[in-house]
Structure formats: structure tokens, C-alpha cells
Write an enzyme that holds these catalytic residues in place. Structure first.
Site, short mmCIF file in Angstrom:
data_model
loop_
_atom_site.label_atom_id
_atom_site.label_comp_id
_atom_site.label_asym_id
_atom_site.label_seq_id
_atom_site.Cartn_x
_atom_site.Cartn_y
_atom_site.Cartn_z
N LYS A 166 0.85 -1.20 0.00
CA LYS A 166 0.00 0.00 0.00
C LYS A 166 0.88 1.25 0.00
O LYS A 166 1.88 1.32 0.71
CB LYS A 166 -0.91 0.01 1.23
N GLU A 205 -19.16 -9.70 8.20
CA GLU A 205 -20.23 -9.16 9.02
C GLU A 205 -21.19 -10.25 9.51
O GLU A 205 -21.71 -10.18 10.63
CB GLU A 205 -21.01 -8.10 8.24
N ARG A 265 -25.44 -6.61 5.18
CA ARG A 265 -24.93 -7.89 4.70
C ARG A 265 -25.19 -9.02 5.70
O ARG A 265 -25.04 -10.19 5.37
CB ARG A 265 -23.43 -7.78 4.43
#
Length: 643
Positions: free
Chosen positions: A285, A372, A400
Site C-alpha cells: 500500500k 459481518e 450484509r
């Protein structure tokens, strides 16, 4: 590096077809220019930076090797897609990112033919790419589908569900695992790159297929031994056994910043006759920009910043605390005297404030990754065993796990506490991240208590109230951003379940507010009072259960009742109308108006403009009241004429 970088090669590339005209030896310079342009653009607009910088070379290589847009490129989540947007005909608008009328911060089908599938939630790319690949197969079209998915997104079960179903796509499906955080295979180096090129090459694949055919003709024990030998040899060299078991041909790991490694492997996979393939690419990143490399967490999402120093323009500082920090710090304080309190987040510790809790109580904080559904049922198990779990999830992500909320929590009446962050409109992140529906989808469920905080002090009270609520599930919602500036309580108080509060008493008009529109409701009351309309403002606090006693009193004593909420249809307004209907008050000529989010997905914009578009600011509240009164007067006059 300046805000306007010199980009001679990038200037020649408007779309990927132009990129493919470059010589391979030019791609390194091109990638450097693409990175500089990305940094320059985001320094002006703000947005997601680190993830995009990490895939500059990968973006370049994919568009160079594959025939996009005929070959469908699906980015998981999409927050890393800024270099992709620059490369696919949108460079002239890249400095409008995340602004009203400008480019979305994520992939979007209506924006470009190079965005075949919209994304902003994770772990959907393989399923979508599989759909494209199978459609091409059924229609005898040559196009491939390429899914780029991060290692974080691979923590969600949906990715594996898709992979388990991928064999039917054959070699039309290519999955690129962008591993930019944790290592799940041996370190990257020259040997691994060589092996990746070797095992993805046509001669190796052809030889392997011949060996397979020969081994099938061997007696069963020898056939099994030959297959295991092949798997063991490649597993020892490169890893990837799990992906092989799911039916993918695994290649990698390879250096995602080395174009000399990437290009040959992608070309081999493009031309291979094998089935679905997974390429494991290791990236970093923020690669190529020192401030982002040094602090990838701080440069994941940024505000405007100085390119040379990396310093972000975060304004003067100070001011009210962020809502998520109020929640996290309040919960951490409560947990000092209650060892049953635990906190759960799904890959959003800092975004939900759970990081504050984790600093104080590391053994009672759980980041389950992008999962989730698991988070909710995990919390249900904790609750069933006597703990007091707080499940902190963004409103848009909790969608979700709705089945788990219903079946694993509400039906069993387990005291899971849902801390719902990013409730309501979210500005630049747009419709995919707006928390529009939680009031509606939670307040319909039996056993569920639903609260909404009007300010940061109310959030502290609701956190404490939820901690003590052991009789069933309870949820409280709060918005993105900073509080209103009210004083935080020294000690939070326990709210009476289902009881609101009157903030301002009047006689003619009653405004029933839920959540953070309270400040606008009070502004509207000032205007209405100035017009001679005495106005009551109530903060209902609860949409379920409703404060029926308070609502009945206000309906009985006021000419107009207006509900105001930052939620979709089916929320507070619907519940108040149902109550009025059940009580027969609608037959008595009472004027009830409901104000809520519009029945559409609102585009990204400045939050104030979003509220204006939604009609939830003080002027629209005033206008709603005045129209109701005019309609009432007209109705009386008509009745008089008819009489």
C-alpha cells in the site's frame, strides 16, 4: 514531484488501446507517471490513496495484456481504482473525484464502459466476474473476466462461495489476489517469479495436461500418487493448496511492482488452456510515495494534502469529538467496571471507534475481518453465554448480515448491542456507503429496540443504556463526522426504554425528530415561532418502542405533526402513521407529515447539499409545516362552501 507532474507517456494514453501501442521497455516510465498523476489528483480532491498507489503497476499490466473493455475487469471494493480511471478515458475529470457531479470514488457502471460492475462493498468481484465469464461462454464470446481482490476481502465467505462454483467458467475466469497486507505464501523473490512464469507457461501446462491423461490410464493407486506428486511439488514451490482444492490453478506469489515479472505471467494466463486461474500478486500500500508507505493506515483515505511534504489539510483542529470516538471511549470507560463487555468490529476498528476500546481492553476486542455475518452470530454466541457484546458495524455493512440479525439474534431474543456507525448520509462516499435503511430494516423486527442519537451526549447515554439492556437485542445509530459541540456527561445516564424528551414546548406545531436532524428541527422552530406558530420540538430517541404516550399527547394538542428522520421510508414516519391509524386519530382531521430520505440513491456530494436535496434542512421543515397549514385552511373553506 509537483502538483502538475510532467507525464509525456501518460499524455499519449487516453484509453487502454493507446497503452498497448507502447513498447514493454516504456511501461516502467508509464507506471511512474501514472503514479505521479494519481498522487497529484488525490492531493486536490482527497479520497483513497494508499490502495491505488499499490496497484499502479498491476493496473498498467492488466490493461496492457488483456483486451479491456471486451475482457471484463472487476475491481473488488473499488477504492483502488483511481489509476484505472485515469487510464480509461477519465483523466480529464480525475480532479472532480468525490465532488458533486464529478467522478465517483468507486467503480460505477454508468460512468464508463471500463467499469463493467459497480463496487464499494468488498468480496463481490469473483462472483460478478464469474457471471461475466459464464455469460461469455454461453454466448460463445471470447472475452475473459478478471477479478482483482485484496487479501482483506478474501476474509469474507462470499469470495470462497464464488470460487467453489468457478470450475464451469473454464479459463475465461482469472482471479488476481492482491496481497498487500499479510503474507499467505513464501516471500517474493527472483526464484518465485521464475517459478510463476514457468508453471503458467503454455509448454508447462501442455506437458502437465499430457501427464494427466497418461496418469488417468494408470491403475488407480498410481494415478492418485501422480496427482498428489504434482500438487505437492507445486505446493512446496509456491503454496496455494487451498486455491487448488477449490479448482483454481494457482500461480505465485509474484512481485506486483515488477512489470518484468507481471507481464509474462499475465500473458501466459491469458493464453492458457487450463481452467480458472488465481494469480497471487504481492504489493505494498502506498508504494512509490514515501509518506504513504511509512503510514499506510493514515494514507488509506486522505483529505487534501501537500504532495511534497505529505501533510494533510485537516483544518484548524479542535472542535467537537467524532461520534465514533465518543462511542469507543464511552464503551472503554464502561468496561472498566463491567468485565462482561466485549467489542466486535468487521475490519473497521478505527472507523467505528473500537480501536479506542481495544487500546484499553485488548483481550476483549475482536476484529473478525470483512465478515459481518460471522460478527453478528459470534456476538449472539457471546450473548448466549452471558457476555455483553457490542457489535460495531457501519449501517451500510450491517445490511450484509440481516439474516443473522433476524435468525441468530432476534428470534432467540439475545442481548446483542448493535452500534451502528455511519447512519444517514455520508457525503463524498455516496450511495454505496450511506446508512439509509437501518431504521427501517431493524424497527420491523420483534424484540429489537432501536435508538438514534441526536448528539454526542445522547450517544454516550445510549451506549450506557445498551450496556445495561439484558432483556433482548438493542441498536443505536449515529452519523459520520463530528458531534454538535454539546458537553459530554461526566457519567452517562440510563435512558428509559421507549421514552422520548420534549426539547421545546409549543402549542400549534409539533416536530418529532429522530436522530441528528434535531438541530435543524430547532432552527425550523425558531422560524415558525417568528411567524406566530408556537412550535414543540420532541427528540423521540426511540423508534421502537415508540413513546406512544408522548406522541398521543402531541397529536391531541397540536394542529400539525411533522416527523423528521435521516432514514428511508418505513422508519419513524411509518411507525407514527401506523400508531395514529390504530388510535383513529387520522379520522379526526389531524395533519401528519413525514419527512425522510427520498426514494432514490443519492449521489456523492457535499453533505449540506445532500441534505438540501433530501429536503431535511430547516427551510424544508418550515415549508412542510406551512403547506400542511395552508392545505388545512383550504379544506375548511371548501367545507364551508359545500355547507
Amino acid at each position: 514531484m509537483t502538483d502538475t507532474p510532467v507525464t509525456p507517456l501518460l499524455d499519449k494514453v487516453k484509453i487502454p488501446a493507446d497503452l498497448r501501442k507502447l513498447e514493454p521497455s516504456q511501461l516502467r516510465q508509464f507506471a511512474d507517471e501514472l503514479r505521479s498523476e494519481t498522487i497529484s489528483a488525490v492531493s486536490v480532491t482527497g479520497g483513497h490513496l494508499g490502495a491505488g498507489l499499490g496497484v499502479v503497476e498491476l493496473t498498467t499490466a492488466i490493461h496492457y495484456v488483456f483486451n479491456t473493455p471486451e475482457d471484463r475487469l472487476v475491481w473488488d471494493v473499488g477504492h483502488q481504482c483511481y489509476p484505472h480511471k485515469i487510464l480509461t478515458g477519465r483523466r480529464d475529470r480525475i480532479r472532480t473525484l468525490r465532488t458533486g457531479g464529478g467522478l465517483s470514488g468507486f467503480t460505477k457502471r454508468t460512468e464508463s464502459e471500463y467499469d463493467p460492475f459497480g463496487a464499494a462493498h468488498s468480496s463481490t468481484s469473483i462472483s460478478a466476474a464469474l457471471g461475466f465469464a459464464i455469460a461469455n461462454k454461453l454466448n460463445d464470446k471470447p472475452g475473459k473476466a478478471i477479478a482483482v481482490i485484496g487479501d482483506g476481502s478474501m476474509s469474507a465467505g462470499m469470495a470462497y462461495e464464488a470460487m467453489n462454483n468457478a470450475q464451469a467458467a473454464g479459463n475465461r475466469l482469472v482471479v488476481i489476489l492482491n496481497d498487500n497486507d499479510m503474507s499467505i505464501a513464501p516471500p517474493v523473490g527472483g526464484l518465485s517469479a521464475y517459478l510463476a512464469r514457468l508453471v503458467s507457461s503454455r509448454p508447462f501446462l501442455s506437458l502437465r495436461e499430457v501427464a494427466k491423461r497418461i496418469s488417468r490410464k494408470l491403475p488407480e493407486p498410481l494415478h492418485i500418487a501422480a496427482r498428489k506428486t504434482d500438487e505437492f511439488a507445486r505446493g512446496m514451490a509456491m503454496g496455494g493448496t487451498l486455491f487448488e482444492e477449490l479448482g483454481f490453478y494457482y500461480v505465485g506469489p509474484i512481485d506486483g511492482h515488477n512489470l518484468d515479472h507481471l507481464i509474462p505471467v499475465l500473458e501466459n494466463v491469458r493464453d492458457a488452456a487450463e481452467g480458472p486461474c488465481l494469480i497471487h500478486v504481492v504489493t505494498k500500500k502506498g508504494h512509490g510515495y514515501a509518506p504513504a508507505e511509512a503510514a499506510p493506515d493514515k494514507y488509506h483515505g486522505v483529505v487534501k494534502f501537500d504532495v511534497v511534504t505529505g501533510k494533510q489539510d485537516k483544518g484548524p483542529g479542535g472542535g467537537p469529538p467524532a461520534y465514533q470516538n465518543v462511542f469507543g471511549e464511552t464503551l472503554a470507560k464502561l468496561a472498566e467496571t463491567d468485565d462482561r463487555i466485549v467489542a466486535i468490529t468487521a475490519a473497521m476498528p478505527s472507523g467505528t471507534g473500537v480501536d479506542k476500546f481495544a487500546q484499553a481492553h485488548p483481550t476483549r476486542s475482536f476484529d473478525v475481518g470483512i465478515a459481518e455475518q460471522h460478527a453478528v452470530t459470534f456476538a449472539a454466541g457471546l450473548a448466549a453465554q452471558g457476555m455483553r457484546p457490542f457489535c460495531a458495524i457501519y449501517s451500510t455493512f450491517l445490511q450484509r448480515a440481516y439474516d443473522q440479525v433476524v435468525h441468530d439474534v432476534c428470534i432467540q431474543n439475545l442481548p446483542v448491542r448493535f452500534a451502528i456507525d455511519r447512519a444517514g448520509l455520508v457525503g463524498a462516499d455516496g450511495s454505496t456507503h450511506a446508512g439509509s435503511f437501518d431504521v427501517t430494516y431493524l424497527a420491523t423486527l420483534p424484540n429489537m429496540v432501536v435508538m438514534a442519537a441526536a448528539d454526542e451526549a445522547e450517544l454516550a447515554h445510549m451506549t450506557y443504556t445498551a450496556a445495561l439492556h439484558d432483556s433482548g437485542p438493542i441498536a443505536f445509530r449515529y452519523p459520520r463526522g463530528n458531534g454538535t459541540g454539546v458537553a459530554l456527561p461526566e457519567v452517562p445516564k440510563r435512558l428509559e426504554i421507549g421514552k422520548g424528551r420534549v426539547v421545546r414546548e409549543g402549542k400549534s406545531v409539533a416536530i418529532l425528530s429522530l436522530g441528528t436532524r434535531l438541530a435543524e428541527a430547532l432552527k425550523a422552530a425558531d422560524t415558525l415561532d417568528a411567524k406566530g406558530l408556537s412550535t414543540t420540538v420532541a427528540d423521540l430517541r426511540f423508534v421502537k418502542p415508540l413513546d406512544e404516550e408522548l406522541i398521543r399527547r402531541l397529536m391531541a394538542t397540536h394542529e400539525v405533526v411533522v416527523t423528521v428522520e435521516e432514514a428511508s421510508i418505513g422508519g419513524l414516519g411509518a411507525h407514527v402513521l401506523t400508531l395514529a391509524s390504530d388510535l383513529g386519530l387520522t379520522d379526526a382531521g389531524l395533519k401528519i407529515r413525514t419527512m425522510r430520505l427520498p426514494d432514490k440513491f443519492q449521489e456523492h456530494d457535499n453533505p449540506q447539499k445532500q441534505y438540501d436535496e433530501a429536503g431535511l434542512n430547516a427551510p424544508q421543515i418550515v415549508d412542510t409545516v406551512l403547506k400542511a397549514l395552508r392545505h388545512n385552511s383550504a379544506g375548511v373553506e371548501e367545507a364551508g362552501v359545500r355547507a
